[in-house]
Design a protein around this motif. Structure first.
Motif, PDB file in Angstrom:
ATOM      1  N   THR A  60       0.823  -1.207   0.000  1.00 49.38           N
ATOM      2  CA  THR A  60       0.000   0.000   0.000  1.00 49.38           C
ATOM      3  C   THR A  60       0.862   1.264   0.000  1.00 49.38           C
ATOM      4  O   THR A  60       0.549   2.247  -0.679  1.00 49.38           O
ATOM      5  CB  THR A  60      -0.938  -0.034   1.227  1.00 49.38           C
ATOM      6  OG1 THR A  60      -1.934  -1.032   0.979  1.00 49.38           O
ATOM      7  CG2 THR A  60      -1.609   1.290   1.490  1.00 49.38           C
ATOM      8  N   SER A  61       1.963   1.224   0.728  1.00 48.64           N
ATOM      9  CA  SER A  61       2.851   2.396   0.778  1.00 48.64           C
ATOM     10  C   SER A  61       3.464   2.665  -0.598  1.00 48.64           C
ATOM     11  O   SER A  61       3.691   3.815  -0.976  1.00 48.64           O
ATOM     12  CB  SER A  61       3.954   2.178   1.823  1.00 48.64           C
ATOM     13  OG  SER A  61       3.373   2.048   3.108  1.00 48.64           O
ATOM     14  N   TRP A  62       3.703   1.605  -1.349  1.00 48.53           N
ATOM     15  CA  TRP A  62       4.193   1.754  -2.734  1.00 48.53           C
ATOM     16  C   TRP A  62       3.117   2.437  -3.590  1.00 48.53           C
ATOM     17  O   TRP A  62       3.423   3.271  -4.442  1.00 48.53           O
ATOM     18  CB  TRP A  62       4.572   0.373  -3.271  1.00 48.53           C
ATOM     19  CG  TRP A  62       5.055   0.328  -4.684  1.00 48.53           C
ATOM     20  CD1 TRP A  62       6.269   0.763  -5.151  1.00 48.53           C
ATOM     21  CD2 TRP A  62       4.335  -0.170  -5.831  1.00 48.53           C
ATOM     22  NE1 TRP A  62       6.342   0.547  -6.512  1.00 48.53           N
ATOM     23  CE2 TRP A  62       5.178  -0.027  -6.952  1.00 48.53           C
ATOM     24  CE3 TRP A  62       3.067  -0.738  -6.000  1.00 48.53           C
ATOM     25  CZ2 TRP A  62       4.791  -0.416  -8.235  1.00 48.53           C
ATOM     26  CZ3 TRP A  62       2.691  -1.126  -7.268  1.00 48.53           C
ATOM     27  CH2 TRP A  62       3.541  -0.962  -8.377  1.00 48.53           C
ATOM     28  N   ILE A 104       8.520   5.220   2.090  1.00 42.68           N
ATOM     29  CA  ILE A 104       7.204   5.389   2.717  1.00 42.68           C
ATOM     30  C   ILE A 104       6.890   4.092   3.458  1.00 42.68           C
ATOM     31  O   ILE A 104       6.983   3.014   2.870  1.00 42.68           O
ATOM     32  CB  ILE A 104       6.124   5.656   1.643  1.00 42.68           C
ATOM     33  CG1 ILE A 104       6.549   6.815   0.722  1.00 42.68           C
ATOM     34  CG2 ILE A 104       4.762   5.957   2.291  1.00 42.68           C
ATOM     35  CD1 ILE A 104       5.679   6.951  -0.536  1.00 42.68           C
ATOM     36  N   SER A 105       6.564   4.207   4.739  1.00 43.06           N
ATOM     37  CA  SER A 105       6.266   2.995   5.504  1.00 43.06           C
ATOM     38  C   SER A 105       5.363   3.310   6.685  1.00 43.06           C
ATOM     39  O   SER A 105       5.633   4.229   7.461  1.00 43.06           O
ATOM     40  CB  SER A 105       7.568   2.362   6.014  1.00 43.06           C
ATOM     41  OG  SER A 105       7.304   1.241   6.817  1.00 43.06           O
ATOM     42  N   GLN A 106       4.310   2.544   6.835  1.00 40.11           N
ATOM     43  CA  GLN A 106       3.456   2.692   8.017  1.00 40.11           C
ATOM     44  C   GLN A 106       4.217   2.227   9.244  1.00 40.11           C
ATOM     45  O   GLN A 106       4.392   2.965  10.202  1.00 40.11           O
ATOM     46  CB  GLN A 106       2.175   1.861   7.821  1.00 40.11           C
ATOM     47  CG  GLN A 106       1.085   2.039   8.881  1.00 40.11           C
ATOM     48  CD  GLN A 106       1.391   1.392  10.222  1.00 40.11           C
ATOM     49  OE1 GLN A 106       1.332   2.055  11.274  1.00 40.11           O
ATOM     50  NE2 GLN A 106       1.742   0.133  10.224  1.00 40.11           N
ATOM     51  N   GLU A 109       9.134  -0.777   9.924  1.00 32.95           N
ATOM     52  CA  GLU A 109       9.903  -1.992  10.212  1.00 32.95           C
ATOM     53  C   GLU A 109       9.955  -2.951   9.028  1.00 32.95           C
ATOM     54  O   GLU A 109      10.364  -4.100   9.180  1.00 32.95           O
ATOM     55  CB  GLU A 109       9.305  -2.737  11.426  1.00 32.95           C
ATOM     56  CG  GLU A 109       9.284  -1.933  12.721  1.00 32.95           C
ATOM     57  CD  GLU A 109      10.682  -1.541  13.242  1.00 32.95           C
ATOM     58  OE1 GLU A 109      11.695  -2.105  12.784  1.00 32.95           O
ATOM     59  OE2 GLU A 109      10.731  -0.631  14.096  1.00 32.95           O
ATOM     60  N   THR A 110       9.540  -2.536   7.865  1.00 29.27           N
ATOM     61  CA  THR A 110       9.535  -3.434   6.711  1.00 29.27           C
ATOM     62  C   THR A 110      10.981  -3.721   6.275  1.00 29.27           C
ATOM     63  O   THR A 110      11.733  -2.797   5.947  1.00 29.27           O
ATOM     64  CB  THR A 110       8.716  -2.804   5.568  1.00 29.27           C
ATOM     65  OG1 THR A 110       7.390  -2.583   6.068  1.00 29.27           O
ATOM     66  CG2 THR A 110       8.662  -3.692   4.346  1.00 29.27           C
ATOM     67  N   ALA A 111      11.343  -5.011   6.288  1.00 32.66           N
ATOM     68  CA  ALA A 111      12.748  -5.389   6.106  1.00 32.66           C
ATOM     69  C   ALA A 111      13.324  -4.887   4.780  1.00 32.66           C
ATOM     70  O   ALA A 111      14.437  -4.353   4.749  1.00 32.66           O
ATOM     71  CB  ALA A 111      12.885  -6.911   6.195  1.00 32.66           C
ATOM     72  N   LYS A 245      -8.454  -8.026  -2.590  1.00 28.88           N
ATOM     73  CA  LYS A 245      -7.809  -9.347  -2.516  1.00 28.88           C
ATOM     74  C   LYS A 245      -7.422  -9.692  -1.098  1.00 28.88           C
ATOM     75  O   LYS A 245      -7.621 -10.809  -0.652  1.00 28.88           O
ATOM     76  CB  LYS A 245      -6.496  -9.487  -3.293  1.00 28.88           C
ATOM     77  CG  LYS A 245      -6.284  -8.719  -4.467  1.00 28.88           C
ATOM     78  CD  LYS A 245      -4.944  -9.000  -5.138  1.00 28.88           C
ATOM     79  CE  LYS A 245      -4.444  -7.662  -5.589  1.00 28.88           C
ATOM     80  NZ  LYS A 245      -3.834  -7.610  -6.880  1.00 28.88           N
ATOM     81  N   GLU A 246      -6.826  -8.761  -0.374  1.00 27.93           N
ATOM     82  CA  GLU A 246      -6.274  -9.178   0.911  1.00 27.93           C
ATOM     83  C   GLU A 246      -7.325  -9.523   1.944  1.00 27.93           C
ATOM     84  O   GLU A 246      -7.110 -10.429   2.735  1.00 27.93           O
ATOM     85  CB  GLU A 246      -5.221  -8.212   1.468  1.00 27.93           C
ATOM     86  CG  GLU A 246      -5.598  -6.795   1.573  1.00 27.93           C
ATOM     87  CD  GLU A 246      -4.461  -5.915   2.103  1.00 27.93           C
ATOM     88  OE1 GLU A 246      -3.440  -6.408   2.595  1.00 27.93           O
ATOM     89  OE2 GLU A 246      -4.626  -4.689   2.033  1.00 27.93           O
ATOM     90  N   ILE A 247      -8.478  -8.875   1.916  1.00 26.42           N
ATOM     91  CA  ILE A 247      -9.439  -9.211   2.977  1.00 26.42           C
ATOM     92  C   ILE A 247     -10.607 -10.070   2.520  1.00 26.42           C
ATOM     93  O   ILE A 247     -11.249 -10.703   3.339  1.00 26.42           O
ATOM     94  CB  ILE A 247      -9.954  -7.956   3.729  1.00 26.42           C
ATOM     95  CG1 ILE A 247     -10.686  -7.001   2.795  1.00 26.42           C
ATOM     96  CG2 ILE A 247      -8.802  -7.232   4.431  1.00 26.42           C
ATOM     97  CD1 ILE A 247     -11.402  -5.901   3.563  1.00 26.42           C
TER      98      ILE A 247
HETATM   99  C1  F6R Z   1      -1.719  -3.629   2.610  1.00 28.30           C
HETATM  100  C2  F6R Z   1      -0.613  -3.546   3.542  1.00 28.30           C
HETATM  101  C3  F6R Z   1       0.758  -3.872   3.063  1.00 28.30           C
HETATM  102  C4  F6R Z   1       1.757  -2.827   3.575  1.00 28.30           C
HETATM  103  C5  F6R Z   1       3.198  -3.214   3.204  1.00 28.30           C
HETATM  104  C6  F6R Z   1       4.189  -2.148   3.607  1.00 28.30           C
HETATM  105  O1  F6R Z   1      -2.929  -3.271   3.185  1.00 28.30           O
HETATM  106  O2  F6R Z   1      -0.795  -3.205   4.680  1.00 28.30           O
HETATM  107  O3  F6R Z   1       0.805  -3.963   1.669  1.00 28.30           O
HETATM  108  O4  F6R Z   1       1.412  -1.596   3.012  1.00 28.30           O
HETATM  109  O5  F6R Z   1       3.536  -4.434   3.815  1.00 28.30           O
HETATM  110  O6  F6R Z   1       4.162  -1.939   4.983  1.00 28.30           O
HETATM  111  P1  F6R Z   1       4.761  -0.644   5.634  1.00 28.30           P
HETATM  112  O7  F6R Z   1       4.003   0.519   5.127  1.00 28.30           O
HETATM  113  O8  F6R Z   1       4.582  -0.858   7.109  1.00 28.30           O
HETATM  114  O9  F6R Z   1       6.219  -0.574   5.229  1.00 28.30           O
END
Ligand code: F6R
Length: 366
Positions: A60-62, A104-106, A109-111, A245-247
């Motif tokens: 989603t951040s992408w 961009i990351s929620q 912690e995305t590796a 798709k995801e939910i």
């Molecule tokens: C979709 C979703 C994932 C995150 C992805 C990046 O609803 O939540 O596609 O957007 O794993 O995560 P972040 O933004 O935490 O780096």
């Protein structure tokens, strides 16, 4: 706490006006002549000399990054490239000390995104990250950080994090446009005024919930769907398809509506519903043309349209309204009904909305 809501996802969808307000607060001058990002102060010189922005993120951040590509190019006149963090880190990206790498990351912690930051810095670029979780690894490792103030997001499917990312990216576009003198002050002022109205405009969309619920009941039995958009509507189509798709585990794909005739239109028949982003903007007439082709093949059409797009009812089987706004603001508004649609379809199917199968809230492994 979920409180009165059956799921965190629904609660977080309804929190969006508030989350966006918190993200805007203190960042626009009262005269609408300036974006206030104290966090960028030390890097103003670097930012004014940048000749390329490389946006790196996942999921989603992408998608938020893809929206930003249109905004930064159009209003800040910056050359932008967007890639998945996992691809970026193993490419041979052409970067130097005139490149801004924007992640961009929620979760922070995305590796793959963490690894991409290290890669970018080792090539001499400075990294600006838009992050929701304070003091996360991405926040700590980046040269500059702008926080989204979405608050804690618990539902695995990202909702309020995405809309607040879009708001920060819109502010950043104006900031860089003014800094680099590529955006006229009067145009910047209008854009900032428009952004201030977003929380209220999102609230108005909730009046469509009963309509969307009805559409969800009518369509939840399908096993495929297409999402189409153009311009900033294209990444919103991708995001709408990802939410579904995801939910709900329904196979959905997003395309630029213009690409339909290059292949995907072969999929269209009465069993393949199409969701189309048909809000006002430079590409509205084009979109109408593209969806007539879907209609001619007996595909069912659900349109997300601006309040005053009267002609859409002639083409679409179902219409979900969003308030009239500029094209860039419409993109932010239009994702909200797509979140709600995915939510009610998943509920209708009895799916585990907050914790979909096979997914984790943050992907901390490669
Ligand atoms: C979709 C979703 C994932 C995150 C992805 C990046 O609803 O939540 O596609 O957007 O794993 O995560 P972040 O933004 O935490 O780096």
């Amino acid at each position: 706490e979920k409180g009165e809501y059956p799921h965190y996802m629904l609660k977080e969808i309804y929190e969006q006006p508030h989350a966006v307000q918190d993200t805007l607060d203190g960042r626009i001058s009262p005269q609408n002549d300036e974006v206030i990002f104290k966090e960028l102060e030390k890097y103003r010189e670097y930012l004014s000399g940048v000749n390329k922005v490389f946006i790196v993120a996942c999921g989603t951040s992408w998608h938020a990054g893809l929206v930003a590509e249109y905004l930064l190019e159009r209003y800040a006149r910056l050359s932008v490239e967007v890639d998945y963090a996992a691809e970026f880190r193993y490419r041979y990206p052409v970067l130097d000390n005139k490149t801004l790498v924007l992640t961009i990351s929620q979760s922070g912690e995305t590796a793959d995104t963490i690894a991409a930051i290290g890669e970018a810095q080792s090539l001499g670029a400075k990294v600006l990250s838009i992050v929701n979780v304070p003091s996360s690894t991405i926040a700590r490792n980046s040269n500059m950080v702008i926080y989204t103030y979405a608050g804690r997001e618990i539902g695995v499917a990202s909702t309020k994090a995405f809309t607040t990312q879009l708001v920060v990216l819109s502010l950043l576009t104006v900031y860089l446009g003014l800094l680099r003198r590529n955006l006229p002050a009067d145009q910047a002022a209008v854009m900032l005024q428009d952004l201030k109205r977003v929380p209220n405009e999102i609230s108005k969309i909730f009046t469509e919930v009963d309509n969307i619920k009805r559409i969800a009941r009518a369509f939840h039995k399908h096993s495929n769907a297409l999402y189409l958009g153009r311009g900033v509507g294209f990444p919103i189509a991708l995001e709408g398809a990802l939410k579904l798709k995801e939910i709900s585990y329904i196979h959905a794909e997003g395309y630029s509506a213009a690409e339909m005739k290059h292949g995907p239109i072969a999929l269209i028949d009465e069993n393949m519903p199409t969701v189309v982003l048909a809000f006002k903007g430079r590409r509205y007439e084009k979109i109408l043309g593209n969806i007539m082709e879907v209609k001619a093949r007996k595909g069912k059409l659900i349109a997300v349209a601006s309040a005053s797009n009267d002609d859409i009812t002639r083409v679409a089987d179902e219409v979900i309204r969003i308030p009239d706004a500029t094209e860039s603001i419409s993109a932010i508004l239009a994702v909200v009904p797509l979140q709600i649609l995915a939510y009610y379809i998943a509920v209708e199917k009895g799916c585990s909305v907050d914790q979909p199968r096979n997914l984790a809230k943050s992907v901390t492994v490669e």
